[in-house]
Design a protein around this motif. Structure first.
Motif, PDB file in Angstrom:
ATOM      1  N   ALA A 196       0.837  -1.205   0.000  1.00 34.24           N
ATOM      2  CA  ALA A 196       0.000   0.000   0.000  1.00 34.24           C
ATOM      3  C   ALA A 196       0.870   1.253   0.000  1.00 34.24           C
ATOM      4  O   ALA A 196       0.450   2.303  -0.507  1.00 34.24           O
ATOM      5  CB  ALA A 196      -0.943  -0.003   1.208  1.00 34.24           C
ATOM      6  N   HIS A 197       2.079   1.154   0.567  1.00 32.10           N
ATOM      7  CA  HIS A 197       3.017   2.281   0.491  1.00 32.10           C
ATOM      8  C   HIS A 197       3.380   2.543  -0.972  1.00 32.10           C
ATOM      9  O   HIS A 197       3.455   3.695  -1.400  1.00 32.10           O
ATOM     10  CB  HIS A 197       4.280   1.974   1.291  1.00 32.10           C
ATOM     11  N   ARG A 202      -1.507   7.083  -7.968  1.00 28.30           N
ATOM     12  CA  ARG A 202      -1.576   8.502  -8.364  1.00 28.30           C
ATOM     13  C   ARG A 202      -0.983   8.714  -9.765  1.00 28.30           C
ATOM     14  O   ARG A 202      -1.435   9.583 -10.514  1.00 28.30           O
ATOM     15  CB  ARG A 202      -0.795   9.354  -7.361  1.00 28.30           C
ATOM     16  N   ALA A 219      -9.886   7.825  -4.573  1.00 20.06           N
ATOM     17  CA  ALA A 219      -8.919   6.729  -4.732  1.00 20.06           C
ATOM     18  C   ALA A 219      -7.586   7.091  -4.069  1.00 20.06           C
ATOM     19  O   ALA A 219      -6.946   6.249  -3.426  1.00 20.06           O
ATOM     20  CB  ALA A 219      -8.707   6.432  -6.214  1.00 20.06           C
ATOM     21  N   PHE A 220      -7.176   8.367  -4.220  1.00 15.08           N
ATOM     22  CA  PHE A 220      -5.917   8.806  -3.592  1.00 15.08           C
ATOM     23  C   PHE A 220      -6.060   8.772  -2.060  1.00 15.08           C
ATOM     24  O   PHE A 220      -5.172   8.342  -1.338  1.00 15.08           O
ATOM     25  CB  PHE A 220      -5.551  10.226  -4.019  1.00 15.08           C
ATOM     26  N   ALA A 231      -6.003   5.254  -0.816  1.00 12.93           N
ATOM     27  CA  ALA A 231      -4.648   4.692  -0.901  1.00 12.93           C
ATOM     28  C   ALA A 231      -3.799   5.153   0.282  1.00 12.93           C
ATOM     29  O   ALA A 231      -3.013   4.376   0.854  1.00 12.93           O
ATOM     30  CB  ALA A 231      -3.995   5.094  -2.222  1.00 12.93           C
ATOM     31  N   ASP A 232      -3.956   6.419   0.667  1.00 13.06           N
ATOM     32  CA  ASP A 232      -3.183   6.946   1.802  1.00 13.06           C
ATOM     33  C   ASP A 232      -3.624   6.315   3.117  1.00 13.06           C
ATOM     34  O   ASP A 232      -2.797   5.995   3.985  1.00 13.06           O
ATOM     35  CB  ASP A 232      -3.350   8.462   1.887  1.00 13.06           C
ATOM     36  N   LEU A 269      -4.898   3.380   3.465  1.00 11.97           N
ATOM     37  CA  LEU A 269      -4.434   1.985   3.480  1.00 11.97           C
ATOM     38  C   LEU A 269      -2.927   1.881   3.725  1.00 11.97           C
ATOM     39  O   LEU A 269      -2.468   0.932   4.355  1.00 11.97           O
ATOM     40  CB  LEU A 269      -4.793   1.306   2.149  1.00 11.97           C
ATOM     41  N   SER A 270      -2.165   2.869   3.242  1.00 12.67           N
ATOM     42  CA  SER A 270      -0.714   2.780   3.435  1.00 12.67           C
ATOM     43  C   SER A 270      -0.384   2.930   4.923  1.00 12.67           C
ATOM     44  O   SER A 270       0.646   2.459   5.395  1.00 12.67           O
ATOM     45  CB  SER A 270       0.033   3.812   2.589  1.00 12.67           C
ATOM     46  N   ARG A 274     -12.452  -1.665  -2.428  1.00 10.85           N
ATOM     47  CA  ARG A 274     -11.882  -2.107  -3.704  1.00 10.85           C
ATOM     48  C   ARG A 274     -10.362  -2.332  -3.569  1.00 10.85           C
ATOM     49  O   ARG A 274      -9.825  -3.384  -3.939  1.00 10.85           O
ATOM     50  CB  ARG A 274     -12.149  -1.055  -4.786  1.00 10.85           C
ATOM     51  N   GLN A 275      -9.659  -1.348  -2.994  1.00 13.07           N
ATOM     52  CA  GLN A 275      -8.187  -1.425  -2.954  1.00 13.07           C
ATOM     53  C   GLN A 275      -7.701  -2.440  -1.924  1.00 13.07           C
ATOM     54  O   GLN A 275      -6.629  -3.033  -2.094  1.00 13.07           O
ATOM     55  CB  GLN A 275      -7.591  -0.042  -2.672  1.00 13.07           C
ATOM     56  N   PRO A 292       1.708  11.713  -1.183  1.00 14.99           N
ATOM     57  CA  PRO A 292       1.299  10.631  -0.284  1.00 14.99           C
ATOM     58  C   PRO A 292       2.295  10.486   0.880  1.00 14.99           C
ATOM     59  O   PRO A 292       3.451  10.908   0.778  1.00 14.99           O
ATOM     60  CB  PRO A 292       1.348   9.394  -1.184  1.00 14.99           C
ATOM     61  N   GLU A 293       1.818   9.855   1.942  1.00 15.69           N
ATOM     62  CA  GLU A 293       2.686   9.668   3.115  1.00 15.69           C
ATOM     63  C   GLU A 293       3.947   8.885   2.772  1.00 15.69           C
ATOM     64  O   GLU A 293       5.012   9.129   3.342  1.00 15.69           O
ATOM     65  CB  GLU A 293       1.908   8.932   4.217  1.00 15.69           C
ATOM     66  N   SER A 294       3.845   7.959   1.826  1.00 19.95           N
ATOM     67  CA  SER A 294       5.006   7.096   1.584  1.00 19.95           C
ATOM     68  C   SER A 294       6.215   7.856   1.046  1.00 19.95           C
ATOM     69  O   SER A 294       7.341   7.395   1.194  1.00 19.95           O
ATOM     70  CB  SER A 294       4.647   5.910   0.678  1.00 19.95           C
TER      71      SER A 294
END
Lengths: 428, 428
Positions: free
Chosen positions: A415-416, A423, B247-248, B251-252, B254-255, B284-285, B352-354
């Motif tokens: 997920a990272h 994106r 979606a973004f 994703a964040d 989930l990360s 979904r993700q 994103p955080e990653s």
């Protein structure tokens, strides 16, 4: 004070000479403090009033000191004292204003902006001990940086009855609220809040073994409060060459020794004759002090160390890591680049420790008991916290993905990776 | 994740929504850790070898990894990984080099010079957890600022067997010594030293409940070591407006959620539709993740909070004080001036955080569990300490005595006064 020749000691003996007296941290104290903390959390103001009657022999009508009472404190104070406080305040303000940090903003690579921001800690609690004499200097050293940092609420607690010098100085420095509470109960009240006492995010200030233990306990509880630094008895190390005036050196040693019987005082000198001369001056000046009994006890476990040269003197000082380091040598500043572990350094014959204690502008809240290895002199930064910010452009993210994706894969964190690739349209 | 409407909650319910899961800090863990710490202090390397056999199922021939083994680690690694680490390292170096502090020197009044100096902490110990995947990013985030600060000795400990990614990154970042030790025993070894392990003044790095407890215990002992900050489960708060891409946002969330079942994930949005859309994207993700079981558990105690406007979103965020704060709004930077409590902030849809976890340049070692109120994002300053210096001229001392003498008298400290007046010939 006893005199030893450094080079005649083996390394075990050297460490022994520099060892600090054990601090009383008995389980008794921990238990008593835990009970006080519980009592304050459960009963709030009632506990503070009960404990003031029990420990401070004071009947409180209210925990919070009224603004009227605070403003009335000025009346009994001399102009000389008020002017002294104003001068000290001005110097402390100049030095702590200069410590206000600048934010950082830069691009580490095109499209990747990284920033460092600073924010004041919202609510801070200041503790000012009571005891035989009021300590207005502690108010200056804690309240001024709190205000310069921009803390929203600054509260102060001190055991009743609170001396007018404390109330006057607190008011002058813009403290918002003053509470008549001392000891572990004051720390508990500021850490958790009561009906009258505003909860603090971080607590600052010196105190006895009960205060120190209470600060440890509340800082270990995430519902409690952070604290400034670990505490220990006050200490000084003086480096003196053969040209130093032994009367000045002795006066500095005594100004530390009078703090308490557990104060530690060390002279490091390149001259055995200097050690002897300082000892004679100690005896002469000791007799002139009102607190000579306390100072005498502190001197009884203190040592003069004779070293080969000034380089060795600095080595000994770094090994000890003194709270206060006074350098009375012909070229005192020359030693500065080699100094690693010290709380505050006083250079040259015209710089006694007491100028830093009160009025030069530096803070007198310093790491002690060897904590100079890792902790800092209290400053404006201790009333603030840093946080980072980043902002990427779309192209910046694309370029940085070449670094992020392989490391995320190596760490097995899908997920990272996906937060980036989704994106960029590389994963769905 | 459940959705709540902020304004429909009373203040108690609001605090409940933002409350963090309780951290397991049972007395069992404290007792086990105390035993391990004692064993390491008493038996040194032998304890580390015995405990590696017991907890890590590894027979160690030596605690310290040889330079030969460290250099051999590179062989099995891909060019893609090595280039990714190089790019991340370059960015982290740029941002942490910019944090190197400038000394301060000024006269607070004529003849009274005050200075702030910085020195590196001498010996630092870095802890890198083991577990299901190696964490080379943790090596980057700890070793780079240690080297930039100028620490003399930088050592690193990680549970055996140590992955080649860790060894390679440690070598690249100039770590001096690497030890095969994990858990509480690694912290004890670095805090007190063993035959093979060099004693550290301060210990940095994340870990499980045993590591966290060991760090607490050694930092409470003045013969032990200081530590970086209190630890807690990782967490993110995302502020999203109605324009954000769900979606973004998902994703964040989930990360963060994939870190562990105790990770906390909060969405604060001005749009109930956005909350619904993000929830659909989460479902979904989630199915696409290898760690979906972990992420699902984390999401089960996470919440979407619908607020009136962005000002209220920031208020909620400041109340929570998230470790990571992601702002996905049209004008994300506009919210920055109001942010008070956060570890690291990620602005805009391309951040994103990653990127901060690995490579933007900011540090990923951040205060969590509400400690953002008082603690800072890890930085170069955490590997250094500040000390003050003052130097007065004879006239400077004379002028300053008007402040020092009345305060010393108010505090009843004769020797503090005499250290000044004796120098000026006003007392003998």
């Amino acid at each position: 004070m006893q005199t030893v020749i450094w080079k005649q000691l083996n390394s075990e003996q050297q460490l022994q000479v520099l060892s600090r007296p054990a601090v009383n941290s008995s389980t008794d104290i921990a238990g008593i403090v835990a009970d006080v903390v519980s009592q304050v959390r459960e009963q709030g103001d009632k506990a503070l009033i009960d404990l003031a009657a029990k420990f401070d022999n004071t009947e409180l009508s209210a925990v919070r000191i009224s603004q009227q009472e605070i403003e009335a404190a000025e009346q009994g104070l001399s102009e000389e004292f008020k002017q002294a406080v104003a001068q000290a305040k001005a110097n402390i303000e100049v030095f702590h204003q200069a410590q206000k940090p600048q934010p950082i903003s830069l691009e580490t690579q095109p499209g990747v902006r990284c920033e460092m921001h600073y924010a004041a800690i919202g609510n801070v609690g200041l503790y000012v001990p009571g005891g035989t004499a009021p300590l207005p200097s502690t108010v200056l050293m804690l309240a001024i940086p709190a205000r310069i940092a921009g803390c929203k609420k600054v509260v102060l607690s001190s055991p009743p009855p609170i001396a007018p010098e404390i109330l006057y100085t607190a008011n002058l420095c813009g403290v918002d609220e003053v509470y008549a509470a001392g000891g572990a109960q004051a720390i508990a009240a500021m850490a958790y809040g009561t009906e009258s006492v505003s909860k603090a995010d971080k607590i600052f200030g010196p105190g006895n073994a009960f205060v120190t233990q209470a600060k440890q306990q509340v800082s270990g509880d995430h519902a409690g409060a952070a604290i400034d630094m670990p505490a220990g008895p006050s200490e000084v190390l003086v480096i003196a060459d053969d040209k130093a005036n032994p009367a000045f050196v002795a006066a500095d040693l005594l100004s530390q020794a009078e703090h308490g019987p557990d104060s530690q005082v060390i002279l490091v000198t390149t001259s055995e004759q200097q050690a002897e001369a300082v000892n004679q001056e100690l005896a002469r000046q000791l007799a002139l002090l009102s607190r000579n009994n306390i100072a005498d006890q502190a001197l009884s476990h203190s040592t003069a160390i004779v070293v080969n040269d000034l380089a060795q003197a600095v080595q000994v000082s770094n090994l000890y890591g003194p709270e206060h380091l006074i350098v009375q040598t012909e070229q005192a500043r020359d030693l500065l680049p080699e100094i690693e572990n010290a709380g505050s350094v006083f250079l040259g014959e015209w710089t006694p420790e007491s100028v830093g204690d009160y009025a030069s502008g530096t803070n007198h809240t310093l790491p002690t008991y060897g904590y100079t290895r890792t902790y800092s002199s209290l400053g404006t930064l201790d009333f603030m916290k840093r946080f980072t910010v980043q902002e990427l452009s779309q192209q910046g993210l694309k370029d940085l993905s070449r670094a992020v994706v392989p490391i995320a894969n190596a760490e097995g964190l899908d997920a990272h990776r996906r937060a980036v690739t989704l994106r960029l349209g590389e994963e769905q």
